[in-house]
Design a protein around this motif. Structure first.
Motif, PDB file in Angstrom:
ATOM      1  N   THR A 164       0.612  -1.357   0.056  1.00  0.00           N
ATOM      2  CA  THR A 164       0.068  -0.192  -0.073  1.00  0.00           C
ATOM      3  C   THR A 164       0.676   1.052  -0.007  1.00  0.00           C
ATOM      4  OG1 THR A 164      -1.832   0.657   1.390  1.00  0.00           O
ATOM      5  CG2 THR A 164      -0.417  -0.060   2.767  1.00  0.00           C
ATOM      6  N   ALA A 165       0.313   2.389  -0.219  1.00  0.00           N
ATOM      7  CA  ALA A 165       1.085   3.442  -0.218  1.00  0.00           C
ATOM      8  C   ALA A 165      -0.138   4.374  -0.325  1.00  0.00           C
ATOM      9  CB  ALA A 165       1.923   4.096  -1.635  1.00  0.00           C
ATOM     10  N   VAL A 166       0.371   6.393   0.360  1.00  0.00           N
ATOM     11  CA  VAL A 166      -0.686   6.788   0.354  1.00  0.00           C
ATOM     12  C   VAL A 166       0.151   8.201  -0.016  1.00  0.00           C
ATOM     13  CG1 VAL A 166      -2.039   8.398   2.219  1.00  0.00           C
ATOM     14  CG2 VAL A 166      -1.518   6.466   2.262  1.00  0.00           C
ATOM     15  N   PHE A 167      -1.177   9.017  -0.444  1.00  0.00           N
ATOM     16  CA  PHE A 167      -0.260  10.341  -0.737  1.00  0.00           C
ATOM     17  C   PHE A 167      -1.328  11.552  -0.330  1.00  0.00           C
ATOM     18  CE2 PHE A 167      -0.627  14.268  -4.013  1.00  0.00           C
ATOM     19  CZ  PHE A 167       0.905  14.258  -3.739  1.00  0.00           C
ATOM     20  N   GLU A 216       1.556   8.812  -7.752  1.00  0.00           N
ATOM     21  CA  GLU A 216       2.723   8.446  -6.716  1.00  0.00           C
ATOM     22  C   GLU A 216       2.643   7.116  -6.336  1.00  0.00           C
ATOM     23  OE1 GLU A 216       5.093  10.448  -5.930  1.00  0.00           O
ATOM     24  OE2 GLU A 216       5.060  12.269  -6.470  1.00  0.00           O
ATOM     25  N   THR A 217       0.893   7.153  -5.630  1.00  0.00           N
ATOM     26  CA  THR A 217       0.656   5.687  -4.323  1.00  0.00           C
ATOM     27  C   THR A 217       0.717   4.760  -5.881  1.00  0.00           C
ATOM     28  OG1 THR A 217      -1.515   6.020  -5.674  1.00  0.00           O
ATOM     29  CG2 THR A 217      -0.387   7.216  -3.229  1.00  0.00           C
ATOM     30  N   VAL A 218       0.894   4.501  -7.111  1.00  0.00           N
ATOM     31  CA  VAL A 218       0.760   2.787  -7.552  1.00  0.00           C
ATOM     32  C   VAL A 218       2.079   2.682  -8.155  1.00  0.00           C
ATOM     33  CG1 VAL A 218      -0.460   1.671  -9.659  1.00  0.00           C
ATOM     34  CG2 VAL A 218      -1.404   3.879  -8.708  1.00  0.00           C
ATOM     35  N   PRO A 219       2.833   2.645  -8.000  1.00  0.00           N
ATOM     36  CA  PRO A 219       4.546   2.519  -8.210  1.00  0.00           C
ATOM     37  C   PRO A 219       4.113   2.014  -7.128  1.00  0.00           C
ATOM     38  CG  PRO A 219       4.313   4.516 -10.150  1.00  0.00           C
ATOM     39  CD  PRO A 219       3.217   4.655  -8.704  1.00  0.00           C
ATOM     40  N   ALA A 220       4.550   3.394  -5.656  1.00  0.00           N
ATOM     41  CA  ALA A 220       4.793   2.648  -4.370  1.00  0.00           C
ATOM     42  C   ALA A 220       4.261   1.398  -4.145  1.00  0.00           C
ATOM     43  CB  ALA A 220       4.837   4.236  -3.417  1.00  0.00           C
ATOM     44  N   ALA A 221       2.932   1.456  -3.947  1.00  0.00           N
ATOM     45  CA  ALA A 221       2.534   0.559  -3.804  1.00  0.00           C
ATOM     46  C   ALA A 221       3.007  -1.245  -3.855  1.00  0.00           C
ATOM     47  CB  ALA A 221       0.466   0.465  -3.730  1.00  0.00           C
ATOM     48  N   LEU A 222       3.354  -0.849  -5.578  1.00  0.00           N
ATOM     49  CA  LEU A 222       3.213  -2.463  -6.221  1.00  0.00           C
ATOM     50  C   LEU A 222       5.103  -2.142  -5.586  1.00  0.00           C
ATOM     51  CD1 LEU A 222       2.667  -1.353  -9.850  1.00  0.00           C
ATOM     52  CD2 LEU A 222       2.305  -3.395  -7.885  1.00  0.00           C
ATOM     53  N   ARG A 223       5.742  -1.464  -5.120  1.00  0.00           N
ATOM     54  CA  ARG A 223       7.179  -1.495  -4.336  1.00  0.00           C
ATOM     55  C   ARG A 223       7.286  -2.237  -3.190  1.00  0.00           C
ATOM     56  NH1 ARG A 223       7.800   3.974  -6.720  1.00  0.00           N
ATOM     57  NH2 ARG A 223       8.167   4.789  -4.994  1.00  0.00           N
ATOM     58  N   ASP A 224       6.537  -1.617  -2.687  1.00  0.00           N
ATOM     59  CA  ASP A 224       5.900  -2.285  -1.374  1.00  0.00           C
ATOM     60  C   ASP A 224       5.506  -3.242  -1.373  1.00  0.00           C
ATOM     61  OD1 ASP A 224       5.685  -1.412   1.674  1.00  0.00           O
ATOM     62  OD2 ASP A 224       3.663  -1.696   1.493  1.00  0.00           O
ATOM     63  N   ALA A 225       4.385  -4.189  -2.466  1.00  0.00           N
ATOM     64  CA  ALA A 225       4.445  -5.293  -2.477  1.00  0.00           C
ATOM     65  C   ALA A 225       5.226  -6.716  -2.880  1.00  0.00           C
ATOM     66  CB  ALA A 225       2.620  -4.994  -3.067  1.00  0.00           C
ATOM     67  N   GLY A 226       6.109  -5.517  -3.663  1.00  0.00           N
ATOM     68  CA  GLY A 226       7.163  -6.117  -4.604  1.00  0.00           C
ATOM     69  C   GLY A 226       6.507  -7.229  -5.231  1.00  0.00           C
ATOM     70  N   VAL A 227       6.124  -6.639  -6.372  1.00  0.00           N
ATOM     71  CA  VAL A 227       5.046  -6.939  -7.271  1.00  0.00           C
ATOM     72  C   VAL A 227       5.222  -6.320  -8.962  1.00  0.00           C
ATOM     73  CG1 VAL A 227       2.483  -7.242  -8.688  1.00  0.00           C
ATOM     74  CG2 VAL A 227       2.717  -7.949  -5.973  1.00  0.00           C
TER      75      VAL A 227
END
Length: 546
Positions: free
Chosen positions: A31-34, A69-80
Motif C-alpha cells: 500500500t501507499a498513501v499520498f 505517486e501511490t500506484v508505483p509505490a504500492a507495487l514496490r511495497d508489495a514486491g509485485v
C-alpha cells in the motif's frame, strides 16, 4: 511471486491511497498513501481569492498525483511487477463534482478561470448550496415530483443538482462554458481510459437518477435555462463491477501499469466498501466511519425511508435495492473538540504519558457509568444529513455545570453520534426495511470503546471489516470483477472480502441505561430540528453579523 493482482485506489477527503490485492485470496500485499498538497480548499483559492462561508473545494491535479505517486509505490511495497496487474479500480468521495470541457479538462485549469471559485470541483462537504437545495426540495414537493420519495423527501445541499444550481446562478459564465458536469469518481476514470463513462451509483444517489434525471420542465421551473444541465450529464450509465475500458497510453504513463488492463467503472467510497466487508446481503447495514459516517445497505424491499440519501436499484450490488443514509459529522466532531476543548493540564498529562488527546479522553470517559456526566448532545456540528437533511443545523450540548469536565463533553459527543445512527436505524425499520446487523469500516474502528458504545446504544451486534483499507480493498474487488477474475461482485466479495463477525456485542445493562438518554436525544432532535427552529434563527443572526 507471480500471482495475479489488482489495484484499488481510494480517494478520501485529505489523501488518496492505493492497495495491491491478490485476486485469489484478497491478501493485501502492499500500500501507499499520498496527501493532497492543497488538502481541502475552504478559505481561499490557491491564487488567494477568498471563498464564502461553508465552501469546500479541491484541486484536480492533486488527484492525478495520487495515481502518479501511490500506484508505483504500492507495487514496490508489495514486491509485485506491473505485468502481474490485471485491473485497477477507484472510488471517490461523493458528491464531489466538477465542471469540465468536452475533453475532460477541468475549468479551473483554464488560465482565465483559475481565479473563479465555481470553476473548481466542489467537495462532498461543500454546503454553500443549502439555499439552492431548499428550493430544489420545495419545488419538487409542490409539483409532486415522483423521484423525491426515493430520497426521503429531501435532496441534500451536498448533491449534484443543488451544487449545479449554485454555479448556474452565481457564475453563469462558468456554467455555460462547462460542457460536462461530472462526478470526480467518473472524471478519474476518464483520466485512466481516455474516454468518458458514468457510474450508476453516483448518478442514482447523488444525481437524482431514477430511470432518468428530473425533467427539463422541472429544472426550468427552478431557474429558466437550468435544464441545460441535462446535456452536461447525459451519458450511458454502467453498474458496479463493469469494465469502463482498458488503460489508455496516457493512463499507463500516469500509473506505470501496462496499457490495456481492465479499468473498473467508477464508484463511491462507502458503496465499494460493502464488498470489502462482505456486507452485500439484505439487512446488513454497513457504516463507514471516519470524518463522517455513510450508512449503506442492500434490501429486497423498496421502502420510503425519511431522510435517506437515496434508494437505487442495483446501486450497490446488482439485483437488490441499495439504500444510503449518513451523518455529516462524526470523527470531525471529535477532532474539533480536541482542537479547542482540551485544557493545558490535560495536554501535559497526555504528553507525559505518551498518549494522544483522544486516547486520554477515551480512557477517562470509559471509566464513567452510563449517564454519569449528566449531558446530552446533538451531533449536528456539520449539519444533519439523515434524517433531517439540513446543513444549516448546528450542534447542541445540554446539562453542563461548573463541575463538567472535558471527558464528560467528549463522551457526550461520542454518544451523540451513536444516537444519530440509532435514529437512522429506527427510520429504516419504521419504513419496513429491517436492519439485522451492523458492519463497521473506516478509521474509527481504531477505538474499541467507541465500537462498544455503538453496540450498546443501537442494541445490535457489530461486525467489523478486518482490513484497514476498506474502500481501496473494495475498489480492488470491483477491479477483479471488471477483469473477469471473478464472475460477479458477490463471488468476489466472498473470496476477497474480510470481516470479523460479532466483534462487539451489546451489554444488556448498558443498553437499558442508554434508553432514557436516547429518549432525551430524540426530544432534542425533534425540538431543534424543524426549519423554523432556534438553530436556524441563530444561524441567521450569525450570518447577518458577518
Amino acid at each position: 511471486m507471480n500471482e495475479r493482482v489488482v489495484i484499488g485506489v481510494d480517494y478520501g477527503t485529505l489523501s488518496g491511497r492505493a492497495v495491491v490485492v491478490s485476486v485469489e485470496t484478497g491478501a493485501e500485499l502492499g500500500t501507499a498513501v499520498f496527501d493532497y498538497p492543497h488538502g481541502v480548499v475552504e478559505q481561499r483559492l490557491p491564487s488567494g481569492v477568498p471563498l464564502g462561508d461553508s465552501w469546500a473545494l479541491q484541486v484536480p491535479e492533486d488527484w492525478r498525483r495520487v495515481l502518479r505517486e501511490t500506484v508505483p509505490a504500492a507495487l514496490r511495497d508489495a514486491g509485485v511487477r506491473p505485468d502481474q496487474v490485471i485491473g485497477i479500480g477507484t472510488d471517490f468521495t461523493a458528491c464531489t463534482v466538477l465542471p469540465a470541457l468536452a475533453d475532460g479538462t477541468p475549468l479551473c485549469e483554464l488560465d482565465d478561470l483559475a481565479d473563479r471559485p465555481h470553476a473548481y470541483p466542489k467537495l462532498w462537504k461543500h454546503h454553500a448550496a443549502q439555499g439552492q437545495a431548499d428550493r430544489v426540495n420545495a419545488l419538487a414537493a409542490e409539483r409532486g415530483e415522483p423521484w423525491l420519495a426515493r430520497y426521503g423527501g429531501k435532496i441534500s445541499s451536498e448533491w449534484q443538482f443543488a451544487k449545479a444550481l449554485q454555479v448556474f446562478e452565481e457564475d453563469p459564465d462558468a456554467f455555460a462554458r462547462a460542457d460536462r458536469w461530472i462526478e470526480a469518481a467518473d472524471w478519474i476514470i476518464w483520466q485512466l481510459t481516455g474516454h468518458e463513462s458514468r457510474n450508476l451509483c453516483a448518478a442514482g444517489y447523488k444525481g437524482v437518477y431514477q430511470d432518468g434525471y428530473p425533467s427539463a420542465e422541472y429544472l426550468d421551473a427552478l431557474a429558466p435555462g437550468f435544464s441545460a444541465l441535462l446535456g452536461k450529464l447525459d451519458h450511458p450509465l454502467s453498474r458496479a463491477g463493469e469494465r469502463a475500458g482498458g488503460l489508455s497510453a496516457e493512463g499507463a504513463a500516469l500509473t506505470g501499469l501496462p496499457e490495456g488492463i481492465a479499468v473498473a467503472i467508477g464508484n463511491v467510497d462507502a458503496h465499494v466498501t460493502a464488498a470489502a466487508a462482505r456486507a452485500v446481503d439484505p439487512g446488513q447495514m454497513l457504516m463507514v466511519m471516519g470524518t463522517s459516517t455513510c450508512h449503506v445497505m442492500n434490501s429486497a424491499v423498496l421502502g420510503e425511508v425519511p431522510g435517506m440519501c437515496g434508494v437505487v436499484r442495483d446501486g450497490i450490488v446488482p439485483g437488490l435495492w441499495g439504500y444510503e443514509a449518513g451523518q455529516s459529522g462524526v470523527g470531525d466532531i471529535f477532532a474539533w473538540y480536541l482542537s479547542c476543548g482540551l485544557p493545558p493540564g490535560y495536554v501535559e498529562e497526555a504528553r507525559e504519558r505518551g498518549l494522544s488527546g483522544h486516547e486520554l479522553l477515551t480512557e477517562k470517559a470509559a471509566a464513567q457509568a452510563v449517564g454519569a456526566h449528566g449531558l446530552v448532545a446533538l451531533d449536528w456540528h456539520n449539519g444533519n444529513r439523515s434524517i433531517l437533511v439540513d446543513h444549516d443545523l448546528s450542534g447542541v450540548l445540554i446539562g453542563t455545570t461548573l463541575a463538567t469536565r472535558p471527558e464528560d463533553v467528549y463522551r457526550a459527543l461520542l454518544e451523540a453520534t451513536a444516537f444519530g445512527t440509532r435514529t437512522i436505524i429506527d427510520a429504516f425499520e419504521r419504513a419496513g426495511v429491517p436492519v439485522t446487523e451492523l458492519v463497521v469500516a473506516g478509521g474509527l474502528l481504531r477505538s474499541p470503546f467507541l465500537m462498544q458504545l455503538y453496540a450498546d446504544i443501537t442494541c445490535r451486534p457489530l461486525s467489523t471489516l478486518d482490513s484497514p483499507q476498506g474502500p481501496a480493498l473494495g475498489s480492488a474487488i470491483h477491479a477483479a470483477v471488471a477483469a473477469g477474475a471473478h464472475p460477479d461482485l458477490r463471488t468476489a466479495s466472498t473470496a476477497m472480502g474480510k470481516i470479523r463477525r460479532n466483534a462487539y456485542l451489546p451489554d444488556p445493562a448498558r443498553a437499558d441505561a442508554y434508553d432514557p438518554l436516547y429518549a432525551l436525544y430524540t426530544e432534542l432532535h425533534d425540538h431543534f430540528g424543524p426549519p423554523n427552529g432556534p438553530l436556524h434563527r441563530l444561524r441567521a443572526i450569525r450570518n447577518a453579523a458577518r
